[in-house]
Design a protein around this motif. Structure first.
Motif, mmCIF file in Angstrom:
data_model
loop_
_atom_site.group_PDB
_atom_site.id
_atom_site.type_symbol
_atom_site.label_atom_id
_atom_site.label_comp_id
_atom_site.label_asym_id
_atom_site.label_seq_id
_atom_site.Cartn_x
_atom_site.Cartn_y
_atom_site.Cartn_z
ATOM 1 N N ASP A 42 -9.670 30.724 48.115
ATOM 2 C CA ASP A 42 -9.904 30.332 46.725
ATOM 3 C C ASP A 42 -10.508 31.472 45.915
ATOM 4 O O ASP A 42 -10.085 31.746 44.791
ATOM 5 C CB ASP A 42 -10.816 29.100 46.653
ATOM 6 N N ALA A 43 -11.497 32.161 46.462
ATOM 7 C CA ALA A 43 -12.148 33.272 45.749
ATOM 8 C C ALA A 43 -11.182 34.432 45.556
ATOM 9 O O ALA A 43 -11.164 35.066 44.492
ATOM 10 C CB ALA A 43 -13.382 33.738 46.517
ATOM 11 N N ILE A 44 -10.357 34.696 46.543
ATOM 12 C CA ILE A 44 -9.383 35.788 46.447
ATOM 13 C C ILE A 44 -8.377 35.505 45.341
ATOM 14 O O ILE A 44 -8.053 36.369 44.533
ATOM 15 C CB ILE A 44 -8.660 35.989 47.795
ATOM 16 N N ARG A 45 -7.887 34.268 45.290
ATOM 17 C CA ARG A 45 -6.888 33.918 44.266
ATOM 18 C C ARG A 45 -7.473 34.019 42.857
ATOM 19 O O ARG A 45 -6.760 34.310 41.907
ATOM 20 C CB ARG A 45 -6.341 32.516 44.505
ATOM 21 N N LEU A 52 -0.868 35.250 40.526
ATOM 22 C CA LEU A 52 0.187 34.946 41.494
ATOM 23 C C LEU A 52 0.353 33.440 41.604
ATOM 24 O O LEU A 52 -0.617 32.686 41.567
ATOM 25 C CB LEU A 52 -0.158 35.511 42.876
ATOM 26 N N GLY A 53 1.582 33.028 41.772
ATOM 27 C CA GLY A 53 1.866 31.607 41.959
ATOM 28 C C GLY A 53 1.948 31.258 43.438
ATOM 29 O O GLY A 53 1.337 31.919 44.282
ATOM 30 N N PHE A 54 2.739 30.250 43.754
ATOM 31 C CA PHE A 54 2.829 29.784 45.130
ATOM 32 C C PHE A 54 4.245 29.856 45.682
ATOM 33 O O PHE A 54 4.573 29.188 46.652
ATOM 34 C CB PHE A 54 2.254 28.368 45.234
ATOM 35 N N SER A 55 5.086 30.709 45.075
ATOM 36 C CA SER A 55 6.406 30.960 45.659
ATOM 37 C C SER A 55 6.181 31.721 46.965
ATOM 38 O O SER A 55 5.105 32.289 47.196
ATOM 39 C CB SER A 55 7.258 31.804 44.714
ATOM 40 N N ARG A 56 7.183 31.754 47.809
ATOM 41 C CA ARG A 56 7.040 32.501 49.056
ATOM 42 C C ARG A 56 6.712 33.966 48.764
ATOM 43 O O ARG A 56 5.849 34.561 49.409
ATOM 44 C CB ARG A 56 8.294 32.383 49.909
ATOM 45 N N GLU A 57 7.397 34.550 47.793
ATOM 46 C CA GLU A 57 7.157 35.955 47.446
ATOM 47 C C GLU A 57 5.710 36.173 46.991
ATOM 48 O O GLU A 57 5.046 37.122 47.424
ATOM 49 C CB GLU A 57 8.125 36.394 46.349
ATOM 50 N N ARG A 65 -1.998 41.783 50.046
ATOM 51 C CA ARG A 65 -3.147 42.357 49.321
ATOM 52 C C ARG A 65 -4.436 42.141 50.113
ATOM 53 O O ARG A 65 -5.247 43.059 50.266
ATOM 54 C CB ARG A 65 -3.282 41.715 47.937
ATOM 55 N N ILE A 66 -4.624 40.934 50.571
ATOM 56 C CA ILE A 66 -5.825 40.628 51.350
ATOM 57 C C ILE A 66 -5.866 41.492 52.602
ATOM 58 O O ILE A 66 -6.899 42.077 52.949
ATOM 59 C CB ILE A 66 -5.888 39.131 51.710
ATOM 60 N N GLY A 67 -4.729 41.570 53.283
ATOM 61 C CA GLY A 67 -4.656 42.380 54.501
ATOM 62 C C GLY A 67 -4.939 43.843 54.251
ATOM 63 O O GLY A 67 -5.619 44.501 55.044
#
Length: 185
Positions: A42-45, A52-57, A65-67
């Motif tokens: 949640d904090a990252i988003r 960013l949305g929630f499409s697979r892409e 990005r997180i990685g």
């Protein structure tokens, strides 16, 4: 002892207990004097992946990005705990290959348990069609095939799951065993 940072990646459905488990692990590691950074989905988003949305892409971009940031921190001696749904196996595997010090924890809880724990009502909204592409309802969650650790949070207490993770980190020599204090009288 490896004496370096690493990425501890907790994956599982929303409501499986990732954040609760991550906070317990963080507390234990900090008590041992480790430098730890906790990444919560949640904090990252809200910050790193805003827009960013929630499409697979978009989900894959979010995870990459997180990685990337987790890898930078871990290379500099920080233990990064990432509590992220990360629904797609290929993207998680991509992260594992990009970071040699990557420990995957599958936070496993049945969908019914996750729905019962859902304080935000997200599952109910997804079932009512108010949220689209919700992981576990109308978008898949691909379970890890060979996670380093599996925590069954519907069966284990938080303390048992934390102990399981800490024990495995010790076995893999990412952290030292907790020193036992002796009192001399």
């Amino acid at each position: 002892m490896k004496n370096q940072g690493f990425v501890l990646w907790l994956t599982g459905l929303s409501g499986s207990g990732k954040t609760t488990l991550a906070k317990g692990i963080e507390r234990e590691l900090k008590e041992r004097g480790c430098v730890v950074e906790l990444f919560d989905g949640d904090a990252i988003r809200t910050n790193l992946s805003k827009g960013l949305g929630f499409s697979r892409e978009d989900r894959d971009t979010n995870i990459r990005r997180i990685g990337f940031v987790a890898n930078l921190l871990s290379r500099n001696g920080v233990i990064v705990i990432a509590a992220i749904v990360s629904p797609y196996r290929a993207t998680r595997d991509e992260l594992r290959h990009a970071n040699s010090d990557f420990v995957e924890v599958y936070v496993n809880a049945p969908l019914e348990v996750c729905e019962a724990r859902d304080v935000k009502g997200l599952y109910a909204m997804a079932r009512a069609g108010e949220i689209r592409a919700f992981t576990g309802i109308d978008d898949p969650y691909e379970e890890p095939l060979n996670p380093d650790i599996v925590c069954y949070t519907a069966e284990e207490t938080v303390e048992e799951s934390v102990a399981k993770v800490i024990s495995q980190l010790q076995r893999q020599e990412y952290i030292a065993e907790k020193p036992q204090l002796e009192y001399v009288i």
